[in-house]
Scaffold this motif. Structure first.
Motif, PDB file in Angstrom:
ATOM      1  N   TYR A 187       1.019  -1.220  -0.063  1.00 34.98           N
ATOM      2  CA  TYR A 187       0.101  -0.097   0.139  1.00 34.98           C
ATOM      3  C   TYR A 187       0.828   1.353   0.119  1.00 34.98           C
ATOM      4  O   TYR A 187       1.972   1.276   0.285  1.00 34.98           O
ATOM      5  CB  TYR A 187      -0.902   0.095   1.054  1.00 34.98           C
ATOM      6  N   VAL A 200      -3.497   0.472  -3.316  1.00 35.03           N
ATOM      7  CA  VAL A 200      -3.400  -0.812  -2.683  1.00 35.03           C
ATOM      8  C   VAL A 200      -2.935  -1.723  -3.811  1.00 35.03           C
ATOM      9  O   VAL A 200      -3.694  -1.558  -4.914  1.00 35.03           O
ATOM     10  CB  VAL A 200      -4.729  -1.504  -2.007  1.00 35.03           C
ATOM     11  N   CYS A 353      -8.652   0.898   3.209  1.00 34.63           N
ATOM     12  CA  CYS A 353      -8.716   0.402   2.235  1.00 34.63           C
ATOM     13  C   CYS A 353     -10.123  -0.243   1.548  1.00 34.63           C
ATOM     14  O   CYS A 353     -10.327  -0.102   0.484  1.00 34.63           O
ATOM     15  CB  CYS A 353      -7.688  -0.857   2.240  1.00 34.63           C
TER      16      CYS A 353
END
Length: 565
Positions: A187, A200, A353
């Motif tokens: 990431y 990501v 995320c």
């Protein structure tokens, strides 16, 4: 004078020839004792300077971290085991020597507030010395106790099953929350606290990669420098596992649950949170402000306070202790100074995320779904004697397999949902059905991307075309597939037993129905009692269940020979 001292020392260590044996041995004995004392004293000094009490109390910048450490899961783990690492003493000495800069910073007061760790040892050198990522952890029940902000501090609980998971992929595991550790995930954070992650990269088992970009961030993945990517490890999520400061709400809930503060004090949950959250300029002002709760109870609950003043005083002491252990105004440490990445309510955490707006090249999101990491949470109150947690093991309709499903589901809600879910008060918070869950709809998920404008624009093209709800005409005469059964199956069954063909069974046409499932025929014309279809529906435990009237007509149809027309 110095000459006489030097002469005496020389004579002591080099006695003249012919001196008694004990005089000859004495210098070596003294040197041996001195050396042994030095070694033992050095070992004790080394051990003491590695102790949590030394780290937490000798350095005046550490009280906030030490207070949180003492009530953490790692309260019996020495600070140096994480900050220096379990290593050969030679390596530890060199690493510790590098911490001289902290002494210099403390001496000249050049350190920053609040204190933040910038050079933590890699998780594989510290966390994984005790916590093996190859170990699989079974699902476990979690009960989160809360209290309402009403006069009675009404208790309620949230039940869920946590899918910890992990385990080695070679054993067929590697799933659940700890999938992130046994798989390679990279990431790109844009801030030192790693609260903003626009990019990501997931590495698949075959070595291929999938890149996800936050569509609202404006981040250009084409210019990504792979050397700046960080590999996900334990500390990516468990960043405050030993030094977490709990919010006022969490602290009050815990104190009430443990009985440290009496639940019988009216409004104590609400007023306690308000007192802890006050905008104070000094520690003494904060303690005085919390003590001011006495005035509130004297004014608004005089009769209660008159007979329960001791109960209120005890509650104030607990609140003051919570404040002293959580807020350090001179060091700029408070409830929100250090975000924790576990969870997703008070800070972005998982939603850094899993916010629904990190999309790949196919516009498919990193899944934003409760049941990826835990079961759908269930809220129960004191009046609920039984708590039912739904653990889905059955097939999912095609729509649910879309990685963007959670962002889409409220726009495609229709009557077909009732085939598997209870749907009364959809979108409400009454907890009367699957679709009125207050743990979901009763929270504001600040960090999720449900309503991100660019995401909404992208997802418009993924909305399925609404299917008309099959209408069943009133039955005239005996049931047949064409005049009743086919329409009933379309309304109740074909979400799973349509093109998805769950269990090898399709119920789209008469021929499909008669072909049965992967396990054989589902009905025996003329014999409803021995027909699998009637047996399964009679249990009332199937995903989609027919009403008693509908089931009777199905049995009648089978007993009549299951005619098509």
């Amino acid at each position: 004078m110095l000459k006489r001292i030097r002469a005496g020392v020389r004579k002591f260590f080099f006695p003249p020839p012919g001196s008694p044996r004990w005089i000859m041995i004495l210098p070596y004995a003294v040197l041996g004792i001195f050396t042994l004392s030095l070694l033992v004293g050095g070992a004790y000094a080394w051990d003491y300077t590695n102790s949590p009490s030394f780290c937490g109390t000798s350095c005046h910048t550490m009280p906030p971290e030490y207070a949180a450490y003492q009530v953490s899961p790692h309260a019996r783990i020495a600070c140096v085991e994480c900050h220096i690492g379990r290593e050969f003493i030679g390596n530890q000495i060199f690493r510790k020597a590098g911490d001289v800069r902290h002494i210099v910073a403390m001496t000249f007061q050049t350190y920053e507030f609040p204190i933040r760790v910038k050079n933590m040892r890699p998780a594989r050198e510290i966390c994984e010395k005790c916590h093996s990522p190859d170990k699989f952890a079974d699902d476990s029940l979690r009960v989160v106790s809360h209290f309402s902000d009403d006069e009675n501090n009404t208790p309620y609980s949230i039940y869920l099953v946590l899918k910890t998971g992990g385990g080695a992929k070679r054993e067929g595991l590697g799933r659940g929350i700890h999938w992130h550790i046994v798989s390679k995930v990279y990431y790109y954070p844009t801030d030192s606290e790693e609260q903003s992650i626009p990019f990501v990269r997931v590495v698949n088992d075959d070595g291929s990669t999938v890149d996800y970009v936050d569509v609202e961030s404006g981040f250009d993945a084409a210019n990504i420098d792979s050397s700046q990517l960080k590999e996900m490890d334990c500390i990516t999520c468990h960043n405050r596992i030993t030094h977490r400061i709990y919010t006022p709400e969490e602290s009050l809930d815990r104190a009430l649950f443990l009985g440290q503060i009496s639940q019988d004090i009216p409004e104590i949950r609400k007023k306690g949170v308000e007192a802890l959250s006050g905008n104070y300029t000094s520690q003494s002002q904060a303690l005085a402000g919390i003590a001011g709760l006495v005035n509130y109870y004297e004014s608004y609950y005089p009769e209660f306070y008159r007979t329960n003043s001791g109960m209120v005083d005890d509650a104030i002491k607990v609140l003051q202790q919570i404040y002293n252990d959580s807020v350090f105004i001179d060091q700029k440490v408070s409830w929100d100074s250090h975000p924790t990445n576990i969870g997703h309510i008070d800070s972005p955490g998982c939603f850094r995320c899993h916010d629904g707006k990190h999309l790949d090249a196919e516009n498919e999101a990193i899944r934003l779904e409760c049941n990826v990491c835990h079961s759908i949470p269930v809220v129960t109150g004191t009046e609920d004697f039984v708590t039912t947690i739904e653990i889905s093991q059955g097939p999912e309709p095609e729509s649910h397999l879309n990685p963007n499903w959670i962002s889409l589901h409220n726009q495609v809600f229709n009557d077909t949902c009732s085939a598997c879910h209870t749907v009364s008060d959809p979108g409400g918070t009454t907890n009367t059905s699957f679709c009125s869950n207050s743990a979901c709809h009763g929270n504001v998920f600040t960090y999720a991307g449900f309503d991100a404008p660019q995401l909404r624009e992208i997802l418009q093209s993924q909305l399925p075309t609404p299917e008309p709800t099959p209408e069943q005409t009133p039955l005239a005469g005996s049931p047949t597939f064409d005049n009743y059964v086919g329409a009933l199956f379309a309304a109740k069954c074909t979400v799973c037993h349509g093109e998805l063909a769950t269990g090898g069974l399709k119920l789209l046409t008469y021929a499909d129905t008669m072909n049965g499932s992967a396990n054989g025929p589902i009905l025996l014309p003329g014999d409803s009692a021995d027909s699998v279809l009637a047996q399964v529906q009679s249990t009332g435990k199937h995903f989609a269940n027919l009403t008693a009237e509908e089931l009777e007509l199905i049995k009648q149809w089978i007993d009549d020979g299951a005619p098509e027309k």
